[in-house]
Design a protein around this motif. Structure first.
Motif, PDB file in Angstrom:
ATOM      1  N   ASN A  29       0.813  -1.218   0.000  1.00 57.29           N
ATOM      2  CA  ASN A  29       0.000   0.000   0.000  1.00 57.29           C
ATOM      3  C   ASN A  29       0.844   1.265   0.000  1.00 57.29           C
ATOM      4  O   ASN A  29       0.436   2.284  -0.562  1.00 57.29           O
ATOM      5  N   GLU A  50     -12.541   4.940  -5.334  1.00 61.42           N
ATOM      6  CA  GLU A  50     -12.685   4.599  -3.917  1.00 61.42           C
ATOM      7  C   GLU A  50     -13.756   5.423  -3.225  1.00 61.42           C
ATOM      8  O   GLU A  50     -14.421   4.948  -2.315  1.00 61.42           O
ATOM      9  N   SER A  53     -17.337   3.817  -4.076  1.00 61.68           N
ATOM     10  CA  SER A  53     -17.578   2.382  -3.896  1.00 61.68           C
ATOM     11  C   SER A  53     -17.385   1.984  -2.441  1.00 61.68           C
ATOM     12  O   SER A  53     -16.463   1.267  -2.108  1.00 61.68           O
ATOM     13  N   ILE A  56     -18.535  -2.112  -2.073  1.00 65.79           N
ATOM     14  CA  ILE A  56     -17.742  -3.145  -2.751  1.00 65.79           C
ATOM     15  C   ILE A  56     -16.402  -2.548  -3.176  1.00 65.79           C
ATOM     16  O   ILE A  56     -16.242  -1.338  -3.241  1.00 65.79           O
ATOM     17  N   ASN A  57     -15.467  -3.393  -3.475  1.00 68.48           N
ATOM     18  CA  ASN A  57     -14.156  -2.946  -3.918  1.00 68.48           C
ATOM     19  C   ASN A  57     -14.219  -2.739  -5.430  1.00 68.48           C
ATOM     20  O   ASN A  57     -13.918  -3.645  -6.205  1.00 68.48           O
ATOM     21  N   HIS A  60     -11.124  -3.482  -7.653  1.00 66.77           N
ATOM     22  CA  HIS A  60     -10.955  -4.894  -8.014  1.00 66.77           C
ATOM     23  C   HIS A  60     -11.921  -5.267  -9.138  1.00 66.77           C
ATOM     24  O   HIS A  60     -11.544  -5.966 -10.077  1.00 66.77           O
ATOM     25  N   GLU A  94      -5.127 -13.120  -3.431  1.00 64.33           N
ATOM     26  CA  GLU A  94      -5.642 -12.792  -2.095  1.00 64.33           C
ATOM     27  C   GLU A  94      -4.863 -13.539  -1.017  1.00 64.33           C
ATOM     28  O   GLU A  94      -4.549 -12.970   0.026  1.00 64.33           O
ATOM     29  N   ARG A 103      -1.357  -4.915   3.132  1.00 61.88           N
ATOM     30  CA  ARG A 103      -2.477  -5.489   2.376  1.00 61.88           C
ATOM     31  C   ARG A 103      -3.215  -6.481   3.258  1.00 61.88           C
ATOM     32  O   ARG A 103      -2.619  -7.162   4.089  1.00 61.88           O
ATOM     33  N   ARG A 106      -9.026 -10.757   1.665  1.00 64.34           N
ATOM     34  CA  ARG A 106     -10.443 -10.916   2.021  1.00 64.34           C
ATOM     35  C   ARG A 106     -11.131 -11.821   1.009  1.00 64.34           C
ATOM     36  O   ARG A 106     -10.931 -11.672  -0.191  1.00 64.34           O
ATOM     37  N   ASP A 109     -13.197  -9.998  -1.563  1.00 65.09           N
ATOM     38  CA  ASP A 109     -12.498  -9.519  -2.752  1.00 65.09           C
ATOM     39  C   ASP A 109     -12.444 -10.592  -3.825  1.00 65.09           C
ATOM     40  O   ASP A 109     -12.527 -10.286  -5.018  1.00 65.09           O
ATOM     41  N   ASP A 113     -13.728 -10.139  -7.521  1.00 66.61           N
ATOM     42  CA  ASP A 113     -12.826 -10.436  -8.637  1.00 66.61           C
ATOM     43  C   ASP A 113     -13.481 -11.390  -9.632  1.00 66.61           C
ATOM     44  O   ASP A 113     -13.412 -11.186 -10.848  1.00 66.61           O
TER      45      ASP A 113
END
Length: 143
Positions: A29, A50, A53, A56-57, A60, A94, A103, A106, A109, A113
């Protein structure tokens, strides 16, 4: 002499997309923050994504949508195997984030994805279907 065909260009595009995705997913990061500050063309869109959202990510989702799209275009006859590889990349990336500073891996994620991959592949499949229909003359106006 090297001869590039449309098929090989599609595969190169898929490889580049997949490579960039893996690098971004496994980047600490602190380096991502550095890129955002140093390169405005990266920071502004990422901050917007960012900010919009929260649940949700979206980053990704967009990244895997692009890779799924490129993969479906690159390997139209092998879409199941290609999509399985991308899903495996999502899961492995992940898990690998356990060892990347800053990082957090999850399972949610992974779901995002996979959804992005399938959405991108579906969009590319629709594009391929429409292009074939247009070449056959079925999609012309007035018919």
């Amino acid at each position: 002499m090297l001869r590039l065909t449309l098929s090989s260009l599609r595969r190169i595009l898929m490889g580049v997309c997949l490579g960039v995705l893996v690098v971004l997913l496994l980047m600490p990061n602190t380096f991502l923050r550095f890129l955002r500050v140093q390169y405005r063309w990266i920071g502004v869109p990422m901050n917007w994504v960012e900010a919009h959202s929260a649940s949700i990510n979206l980053a990704h989702l967009i990244a895997f949508l692009v890779v799924g799209f490129a993969a479906r275009l690159a390997m139209p006859g092998r879409s199941r195997a290609t999509l399985a590889i991308i899903v495996a990349v999502a899961i492995v990336s992940e898990i690998a984030q356990f060892w990347v500073p800053g990082r957090t891996p999850r399972m949610s994620d992974v779901g995002v994805d996979v959804a992005g991959t399938l959405a991108g592949a579906a969009c590319a499949g629709l594009l391929l279907w429409l292009s074939r229909a247009w070449l056959r003359g079925e999609a012309q106006p007035g018919k």
